[in-house]
Design an enzyme around this catalytic site. Structure first.
Site, PDB file in Angstrom:
ATOM      1  N   CYS A   1       5.733  -0.081   7.106  1.00  0.00           N
ATOM      2  CA  CYS A   1       5.606   1.409   6.306  1.00  0.00           C
ATOM      3  C   CYS A   1       6.588   1.153   5.049  1.00  0.00           C
ATOM      4  O   CYS A   1       7.977   1.435   5.557  1.00  0.00           O
ATOM      5  CB  CYS A   1       4.859   2.743   6.955  1.00  0.00           C
ATOM      6  SG  CYS A   1       4.625   3.274   6.290  1.00  0.00           S
ATOM      7  N   LEU A   2       5.822   1.641   4.332  1.00  0.00           N
ATOM      8  CA  LEU A   2       7.348   1.997   3.008  1.00  0.00           C
ATOM      9  C   LEU A   2       8.019   3.269   3.434  1.00  0.00           C
ATOM     10  O   LEU A   2       8.863   3.627   2.966  1.00  0.00           O
ATOM     11  CB  LEU A   2       7.231   1.985   1.164  1.00  0.00           C
ATOM     12  CG  LEU A   2       6.155   1.234   0.921  1.00  0.00           C
ATOM     13  CD1 LEU A   2       5.625   1.139  -0.137  1.00  0.00           C
ATOM     14  CD2 LEU A   2       7.667   0.072   0.526  1.00  0.00           C
TER      15      LEU A   2
ATOM     16  N   GLN B   1       2.635  10.202   1.258  1.00  0.00           N
ATOM     17  CA  GLN B   1       4.205   9.833   1.087  1.00  0.00           C
ATOM     18  C   GLN B   1       5.031   9.620   0.091  1.00  0.00           C
ATOM     19  O   GLN B   1       6.332   9.678   0.223  1.00  0.00           O
ATOM     20  CB  GLN B   1       3.662   7.944   1.230  1.00  0.00           C
ATOM     21  CG  GLN B   1       3.644   7.172   3.046  1.00  0.00           C
ATOM     22  CD  GLN B   1       3.779   5.881   2.646  1.00  0.00           C
ATOM     23  OE1 GLN B   1       2.367   5.264   1.808  1.00  0.00           O
ATOM     24  NE2 GLN B   1       4.302   5.306   2.619  1.00  0.00           N
TER      25      GLN B   1
ATOM     26  N   HIS C   1      -2.091   7.513   6.761  1.00  0.00           N
ATOM     27  CA  HIS C   1      -1.457   8.546   5.830  1.00  0.00           C
ATOM     28  C   HIS C   1      -2.100   9.918   5.964  1.00  0.00           C
ATOM     29  O   HIS C   1      -1.678  10.822   5.405  1.00  0.00           O
ATOM     30  CB  HIS C   1      -0.627   7.927   4.585  1.00  0.00           C
ATOM     31  CG  HIS C   1       0.469   7.451   5.336  1.00  0.00           C
ATOM     32  ND1 HIS C   1       1.560   7.157   5.754  1.00  0.00           N
ATOM     33  CD2 HIS C   1       0.683   6.059   4.903  1.00  0.00           C
ATOM     34  CE1 HIS C   1       2.462   6.129   5.797  1.00  0.00           C
ATOM     35  NE2 HIS C   1       1.909   5.371   5.782  1.00  0.00           N
TER      36      HIS C   1
ATOM     37  N   GLY D   1       0.767  -1.188   0.276  1.00  0.00           N
ATOM     38  CA  GLY D   1      -0.247   0.339  -0.061  1.00  0.00           C
ATOM     39  C   GLY D   1       1.119   1.097  -0.349  1.00  0.00           C
ATOM     40  O   GLY D   1       2.007   1.665   0.482  1.00  0.00           O
TER      41      GLY D   1
ATOM     42  N   HIS E   1      -4.471   2.184   7.863  1.00  0.00           N
ATOM     43  CA  HIS E   1      -2.879   2.052   7.958  1.00  0.00           C
ATOM     44  C   HIS E   1      -2.938   3.487   6.602  1.00  0.00           C
ATOM     45  O   HIS E   1      -2.853   4.402   6.631  1.00  0.00           O
ATOM     46  CB  HIS E   1      -1.743   1.751   7.437  1.00  0.00           C
ATOM     47  CG  HIS E   1      -0.776   1.609   7.193  1.00  0.00           C
ATOM     48  ND1 HIS E   1      -0.133   0.898   8.352  1.00  0.00           N
ATOM     49  CD2 HIS E   1      -0.143   2.093   6.062  1.00  0.00           C
ATOM     50  CE1 HIS E   1       1.822   1.901   7.481  1.00  0.00           C
ATOM     51  NE2 HIS E   1       1.610   2.069   6.554  1.00  0.00           N
ATOM     52  N   GLU E   2      -3.527   3.093   5.556  1.00  0.00           N
ATOM     53  CA  GLU E   2      -3.227   4.032   4.290  1.00  0.00           C
ATOM     54  C   GLU E   2      -3.606   5.806   4.606  1.00  0.00           C
ATOM     55  O   GLU E   2      -3.069   6.238   4.504  1.00  0.00           O
ATOM     56  CB  GLU E   2      -3.956   3.497   2.271  1.00  0.00           C
ATOM     57  CG  GLU E   2      -2.525   2.616   2.415  1.00  0.00           C
ATOM     58  CD  GLU E   2      -1.439   2.652   3.273  1.00  0.00           C
ATOM     59  OE1 GLU E   2      -0.963   3.742   2.203  1.00  0.00           O
ATOM     60  OE2 GLU E   2      -0.273   1.613   2.219  1.00  0.00           O
TER      61      GLU E   2
HETATM   62  C1  QAP Z   1       1.475  -1.002   5.328  1.00  0.00           C
HETATM   63  O1  QAP Z   1       3.414  -0.945   4.118  1.00  0.00           O
HETATM   64  C2  QAP Z   1       0.767  -1.809   5.293  1.00  0.00           C
HETATM   65  O2  QAP Z   1       9.778  -2.056   6.575  1.00  0.00           O
HETATM   66  C3  QAP Z   1       1.536  -1.082   3.882  1.00  0.00           C
HETATM   67  O3  QAP Z   1      11.500  -2.433   4.208  1.00  0.00           O
HETATM   68  C4  QAP Z   1       1.638  -3.194   6.224  1.00  0.00           C
HETATM   69  O4  QAP Z   1       3.456  -1.720   2.355  1.00  0.00           O
HETATM   70  C5  QAP Z   1      -0.781  -2.200   5.918  1.00  0.00           C
HETATM   71  C6  QAP Z   1       7.759  -2.380   2.916  1.00  0.00           C
HETATM   72  C7  QAP Z   1       1.373  -3.803   6.844  1.00  0.00           C
HETATM   73  C8  QAP Z   1      -1.232  -3.562   6.719  1.00  0.00           C
HETATM   74  C9  QAP Z   1      -0.106  -4.469   6.797  1.00  0.00           C
HETATM   75  C10 QAP Z   1       8.575  -2.183   4.456  1.00  0.00           C
HETATM   76  C11 QAP Z   1       8.891  -2.309   2.364  1.00  0.00           C
HETATM   77  C12 QAP Z   1       6.327  -2.452   2.518  1.00  0.00           C
HETATM   78  C13 QAP Z   1       9.373  -2.808   5.187  1.00  0.00           C
HETATM   79  C14 QAP Z   1       3.795  -2.032   3.111  1.00  0.00           C
HETATM   80  C15 QAP Z   1      10.454  -2.620   3.954  1.00  0.00           C
HETATM   81  C16 QAP Z   1       9.499  -2.673   2.744  1.00  0.00           C
HETATM   82  C17 QAP Z   1       5.357  -1.524   4.323  1.00  0.00           C
HETATM   83 CO    CO Z   2       2.843   3.792   5.601  1.00  0.00          CO
END
Ligand code: QAP
Ligand code: CO
Length: 178
Positions: free
Chosen positions: A91-92, A51, A137, A46, A133-134
């Site tokens: 989270c990205l 972001q 943001h 996401g 989560h999004e």
């Molecule tokens: C949000 O998160 C989310 O640490 C989206 O090194 C996360 O896409 C919603 C990511 C979990 C629900 C459950 C994280 C990529 C991506 C990192 C992501 C990384 C590379 C996170």
């Molecule tokens: Co995020």
């Protein structure tokens, strides 16, 4: 298509609130496509416009195993929620860090598509958590805001140091998962 630059915590721009979208044109579609490309390249599920430094209310999501089920939500609003769950989130914008957050396992939500058409849907599990989560943001909120100040400060300092050294964890560049 072009990839966008993802902002990292504690960048102040992540605290901007997204503006409601009123114009549904090709410029908006291009931003959506660029966000999807950026999300896929970064191995994310996401990404919110805030972001990538664009303060508008648009998010892109793909929680499918096959990474071929893109979802674009414009002006998303949660209209109903049920069943609390604890979910380990990442989270990205906070790369390399994961913490448990309390969310709802079931939601009803409304949004607009790229044509400006109003839609309504239900989600549960990972998709439901991702939408919550999004949307956070878009309100300038991050998952680290739900954890203790001690932990948040530690993450902030580590990411600032890694950033200044040009060593932000990046799954685009390493074969293993961080
Ligand atoms: C949000 O998160 C989310 O640490 C989206 O090194 C996360 O896409 C919603 C990511 C979990 C629900 C459950 C994280 C990529 C991506 C990192 C992501 C990384 C590379 C996170
Ligand atoms: Co995020």
């Amino acid at each position: 298509m072009s990839t966008l630059n993802i902002l990292h915590f504690p960048d102040n721009k992540l605290r901007q609130k997204g503006k409601d979208i009123e114009v549904f044109d090709s410029k908006l579609s291009k931003i959506a496509n660029d966000m999807l490309e950026t999300m896929y390249l970064s191995k994310g599920i996401g990404l919110a416009a805030v972001q990538v430094g664009i303060a508008i209310r648009m998010i892109v999501i793909d929680v499918s195993e096959t990474r071929n089920d893109p979802v674009i939500l414009i002006n998303p609003v949660i209209t109903d929620k049920a069943d609390e769950i604890i979910f380990e989130e990442g989270c990205l914008s906070v790369p390399g860090f994961y913490e448990k957050v309390e969310r709802f396992n079931k939601i009803k939500y409304s949004y607009k598509d790229l044509h400006g058409k109003s839609k309504e849907s239900n989600a549960d599990g990972l998709l439901a958590v991702c939408i919550q989560h999004e949307i956070d943001h878009l309100d300038g909120k991050l998952f680290v805001d739900y954890i203790s100040e001690i932990k948040r400060d530690r993450i902030s300092k580590k990411l600032q140091k890694l950033g200044s050294e040009g060593n932000i964890p990046d799954r685009k560049k390493v074969p293993y998962s961080i």
